[in-house]
Design a protein around this motif. Structure first.
Motif, PDB file in Angstrom:
ATOM      1  N   PRO A  51       0.822  -1.214   0.000  1.00 24.39           N
ATOM      2  CA  PRO A  51       0.000   0.000   0.000  1.00 24.39           C
ATOM      3  C   PRO A  51       0.855   1.263   0.000  1.00 24.39           C
ATOM      4  N   GLY A  52       0.248   2.336  -0.460  1.00 23.35           N
ATOM      5  CA  GLY A  52       0.940   3.621  -0.534  1.00 23.35           C
ATOM      6  C   GLY A  52       1.210   3.960  -1.985  1.00 23.35           C
ATOM      7  N   HIS A  53       1.805   5.120  -2.194  1.00 22.10           N
ATOM      8  CA  HIS A  53       2.080   5.594  -3.544  1.00 22.10           C
ATOM      9  C   HIS A  53       3.283   4.878  -4.130  1.00 22.10           C
ATOM     10  N   GLN A  54       3.056   4.049  -5.130  1.00 19.45           N
ATOM     11  CA  GLN A  54       4.101   3.353  -5.884  1.00 19.45           C
ATOM     12  C   GLN A  54       5.140   2.693  -4.977  1.00 19.45           C
ATOM     13  N   GLU A  68       0.694  -0.642   7.289  1.00 20.09           N
ATOM     14  CA  GLU A  68      -0.564  -0.410   6.566  1.00 20.09           C
ATOM     15  C   GLU A  68      -1.071  -1.706   5.935  1.00 20.09           C
ATOM     16  N   ALA A  69      -0.152  -2.535   5.449  1.00 19.01           N
ATOM     17  CA  ALA A  69      -0.518  -3.809   4.827  1.00 19.01           C
ATOM     18  C   ALA A  69      -0.907  -4.859   5.863  1.00 19.01           C
ATOM     19  N   GLY A  70      -0.648  -4.581   7.135  1.00 19.65           N
ATOM     20  CA  GLY A  70      -0.976  -5.535   8.185  1.00 19.65           C
ATOM     21  C   GLY A  70       0.021  -6.672   8.327  1.00 19.65           C
ATOM     22  N   VAL A  71       1.263  -6.466   7.880  1.00 18.36           N
ATOM     23  CA  VAL A  71       2.296  -7.495   8.052  1.00 18.36           C
ATOM     24  C   VAL A  71       2.502  -7.677   9.557  1.00 18.36           C
ATOM     25  N   HIS A  74      15.548  -4.851  15.485  1.00 20.47           N
ATOM     26  CA  HIS A  74      14.310  -4.207  15.920  1.00 20.47           C
ATOM     27  C   HIS A  74      13.158  -5.069  15.403  1.00 20.47           C
ATOM     28  N   VAL A  75      12.244  -5.437  16.283  1.00 30.47           N
ATOM     29  CA  VAL A  75      11.079  -6.217  15.883  1.00 30.47           C
ATOM     30  C   VAL A  75       9.841  -5.349  16.114  1.00 30.47           C
ATOM     31  N   PHE A  76       9.073  -5.181  15.029  1.00 29.49           N
ATOM     32  CA  PHE A  76       7.837  -4.403  15.085  1.00 29.49           C
ATOM     33  C   PHE A  76       6.664  -5.358  14.917  1.00 29.49           C
ATOM     34  N   THR A  77       5.694  -5.273  15.826  1.00 29.02           N
ATOM     35  CA  THR A  77       4.523  -6.141  15.775  1.00 29.02           C
ATOM     36  C   THR A  77       3.265  -5.327  16.099  1.00 29.02           C
ATOM     37  N   ASP A  78       2.135  -5.992  16.018  1.00 30.39           N
ATOM     38  CA  ASP A  78       0.832  -5.411  16.347  1.00 30.39           C
ATOM     39  C   ASP A  78       0.498  -4.210  15.454  1.00 30.39           C
ATOM     40  N   PRO A  79       0.410  -4.443  14.120  1.00 31.87           N
ATOM     41  CA  PRO A  79       0.056  -3.331  13.221  1.00 31.87           C
ATOM     42  C   PRO A  79      -1.416  -2.955  13.373  1.00 31.87           C
ATOM     43  N   LYS A  80      -1.666  -1.693  13.590  1.00 28.88           N
ATOM     44  CA  LYS A  80      -3.034  -1.169  13.708  1.00 28.88           C
ATOM     45  C   LYS A  80      -3.059   0.221  13.107  1.00 28.88           C
ATOM     46  N   GLU A  81      -4.040   0.470  12.242  1.00 31.43           N
ATOM     47  CA  GLU A  81      -4.263   1.795  11.679  1.00 31.43           C
ATOM     48  C   GLU A  81      -2.984   2.400  11.080  1.00 31.43           C
ATOM     49  N   GLY A  82      -2.228   1.580  10.368  1.00 32.74           N
ATOM     50  CA  GLY A  82      -1.068   2.068   9.640  1.00 32.74           C
ATOM     51  C   GLY A  82       0.190   2.282  10.444  1.00 32.74           C
ATOM     52  N   GLU A  83       0.249   1.754  11.662  1.00 29.10           N
ATOM     53  CA  GLU A  83       1.478   1.853  12.441  1.00 29.10           C
ATOM     54  C   GLU A  83       1.639   0.616  13.313  1.00 29.10           C
TER      55      GLU A  83
END
Length: 192
Positions: free
Chosen positions: A79-82, A134-137, A151-160
């Protein structure tokens, strides 16, 4: 080497397919190229970078078997511009199938790992992180050989991403309890 190619005619809008057709014709082997927010980003693959990617792939193989649905540097549109990204490592859900154009769908991505390269780190921590959220990865791993940290990022909600954890090289990255359900050993990760 980091390079940006921007359209000469601001009125024309190139599609991601147009960009990747140009990339295939012009980018030499050994150089990773992808489109981030409409700009072509190129970076040579370095030994440290590839050694870390291999270790992540081996960990996925050990956890899920050699038949794990994982890939490296394969185009997935986000998702997002190009945003035509070629993640350093992506794991797809079981049963994922390519779309009508023969490309993988971002909706099927369960895990992405990006290894920081000089000059492209801002993309991995910025627009790519936002697009993955945004893609919910469910799990986004950034491996930074210059910091010696993951760095581990988890719990995607509302684009963050709502949750971030940091682990120094030499310590295990515990991603149990996430969609990837994996403990990643970093004691042999090379530094940049």
């Amino acid at each position: 080497m980091t390079d940006r190619i921007e359209m000469a005619d601001d009125d024309a809008e190139w599609s991601l397919d147009d960009w990747f057709e140009l990339i295939e014709r012009m980018v030499p082997e050994g150089v990773k190229a992808e489109v981030v927010e409409g700009a072509v980003v190129m970076v040579p693959q370095r030994n440290v970078h590839w050694q870390i990617i291999r270790r992540v792939l081996y960990a996925l193989d050990d956890r899920y078997s050699r038949d794990v649905h994982a890939m490296t540097d394969v185009r997935i549109d986000f998702p997002g511009h190009q945003n035509g990204f070629c993640p350093d490592m992506a794991k797809l859900r079981d049963g994922a199938k390519p779309n009508e154009e023969g490309r993988w769908r971002h909706e099927d991505v369960e895990f992405v790992a990006e290894v920081i390269s000089r000059g492209t780190g801002l993309n991995d921590y910025g627009p790519k992180k936002a697009a993955y959220a945004e893609a919910g990865v469910p799990v986004y791993l950034v491996v930074d050989p210059y910091q010696g940290r993951c760095h581990v990022f988890t719990d995607p909600k509302e684009g963050e991403y709502r949750t971030e954890s940091r682990t120094d090289f030499g310590e295990d990255v515990d991603m149990t309890g996430t969609a990837i359900d994996l403990v990643l050993k970093t004691d042999t990760f090379p530094r940049g």
